[in-house]
Design a protein around this motif. Sequence first.
Motif, PDB file in Angstrom:
ATOM      1  N   LEU A  96       0.825  -1.206   0.000  1.00 57.70           N
ATOM      2  CA  LEU A  96       0.000   0.000   0.000  1.00 57.70           C
ATOM      3  C   LEU A  96       0.854   1.248   0.000  1.00 57.70           C
ATOM      4  O   LEU A  96       1.894   1.301   0.658  1.00 57.70           O
TER       5      LEU A  96
ATOM      6  N   ARG B 110      -3.005  -8.361   0.934  1.00 60.28           N
ATOM      7  CA  ARG B 110      -3.076  -7.590  -0.306  1.00 60.28           C
ATOM      8  C   ARG B 110      -4.514  -7.161  -0.594  1.00 60.28           C
ATOM      9  O   ARG B 110      -4.768  -6.025  -1.017  1.00 60.28           O
ATOM     10  N   GLU B 111      -5.456  -8.073  -0.382  1.00 64.01           N
ATOM     11  CA  GLU B 111      -6.853  -7.736  -0.622  1.00 64.01           C
ATOM     12  C   GLU B 111      -7.329  -6.653   0.333  1.00 64.01           C
ATOM     13  O   GLU B 111      -8.048  -5.721  -0.051  1.00 64.01           O
TER      14      GLU B 111
ATOM     15  N   ARG C 220      -3.595   4.270  -2.251  1.00 61.24           N
ATOM     16  CA  ARG C 220      -3.312   3.814  -3.588  1.00 61.24           C
ATOM     17  C   ARG C 220      -2.716   2.419  -3.484  1.00 61.24           C
ATOM     18  O   ARG C 220      -1.520   2.259  -3.265  1.00 61.24           O
ATOM     19  N   PRO C 221      -3.537   1.378  -3.609  1.00 53.14           N
ATOM     20  CA  PRO C 221      -3.013   0.039  -3.512  1.00 53.14           C
ATOM     21  C   PRO C 221      -2.039  -0.262  -4.650  1.00 53.14           C
ATOM     22  O   PRO C 221      -2.206   0.251  -5.749  1.00 53.14           O
TER      23      PRO C 221
ATOM     24  N   ALA D  58      -5.419  -4.389   1.771  1.00 51.25           N
ATOM     25  CA  ALA D  58      -4.758  -3.144   1.383  1.00 51.25           C
ATOM     26  C   ALA D  58      -5.435  -2.509   0.179  1.00 51.25           C
ATOM     27  O   ALA D  58      -5.533  -1.276   0.081  1.00 51.25           O
ATOM     28  N   SER D  59      -5.916  -3.333  -0.751  1.00 46.98           N
ATOM     29  CA  SER D  59      -6.523  -2.796  -1.972  1.00 46.98           C
ATOM     30  C   SER D  59      -7.907  -2.210  -1.728  1.00 46.98           C
ATOM     31  O   SER D  59      -8.417  -1.459  -2.548  1.00 46.98           O
ATOM     32  N   GLN D  60      -8.511  -2.520  -0.590  1.00 47.21           N
ATOM     33  CA  GLN D  60      -9.875  -2.091  -0.310  1.00 47.21           C
ATOM     34  C   GLN D  60      -9.959  -1.007   0.755  1.00 47.21           C
ATOM     35  O   GLN D  60     -11.043  -0.493   1.027  1.00 47.21           O
TER      36      GLN D  60
ATOM     37  N   PRO E 149      -0.712  -2.416  -7.579  1.00 48.40           N
ATOM     38  CA  PRO E 149      -1.323  -3.411  -8.445  1.00 48.40           C
ATOM     39  C   PRO E 149      -0.598  -4.750  -8.355  1.00 48.40           C
ATOM     40  O   PRO E 149       0.562  -4.797  -8.032  1.00 48.40           O
TER      41      PRO E 149
END
Length: 324
Positions: free
Chosen positions: A168, A311-312, A321-322, A314-316, A324
């Motif tokens: 992240l 990771r999931e 800005r997660p 962090a992306s949510q 990619p």
Amino acid sequence: MVEWDIRKLQILRTLRERGTVTATAEALRMTPSAVSQQLTNLAKQVGVPLLEAHGRRVRLTDAARLVLRHTEPVFEQLERADAELTAYRHGDVGEVRVGAFSTAVPALVVPAVRALRRTAPGVAVRVREAEAGEAYELLAAGEVDLALSLAAQAPTVGDGRFTRVELLADPLDVALPKGHALATAAGLRLADLAGEDWIFGGSGPWSDITRGACEAAGFSPRQGHSAAGWTAILAMVEAGMGVALVPRMAAVARDGGVAQDGGVMREGGEMRGGVVMRELGEQRPVRHVVAAVRRGGEDAPAVGRVLRALRETASQTHEGRPVP
């Protein structure tokens, strides 16, 4: 052919990381004399000196560095072998020990654990709070299986001991006292706060991050007060004693957009208790959060499950800005 002893190589490797025989002994739960004896025996086995005196300390010889360069792939393969054996015996079942810095625990680790209870109930996570740099020492010593840290405190990408996973880019918002002249200013920039008293720790990663962000904006922050905990920092901001950069992970919890830290809450831009959190636009500074495992350890099914859950999460989370 030399009969290699993995335990002795591990001691040599730890000495390279810790720098002294005493620190190596503490990390491996050995006595200093036992460490010295094992390294003396290893030098006899390989037939070349591995240590040389350097003042009152010792340092590795070029031969020792050569030995370690060739043994790093061995340690990686052993990690992979352990991961495959674990998968063979247990599949997606097992305990994963996670070392994480304080703000990452509620913001990333706890939501990931909640998700794992639904998707992989056989994976148990045991959390150990640790300073950003300490988490990697624990990982290298085998005391945790996965470390969460800040990129600034993490070993370099080229460090052969670890596999790093970028999680992240955590935005830094500025905390202002309610009623501050810039609390509602449009298009607030970090440079607009150059004349303010700043609140941050006297040393350590957050001091470095605050100073680095301000210097990138063209000024050196004037430190009005020193504090390390967010509760103390935000209390001083509320009292009008200064301003502070606050990572969104420290200010925002995953409970419907209402943030909470040490009893201070925010909804929208204003924190209840007299603190206003302001975004700094597209040029806002960020801190990078990374995870790491010992190289080869990512093949263990349970560790892989935890990495994916992090990771999931962090992306949510956190409107950051997660990666990619």
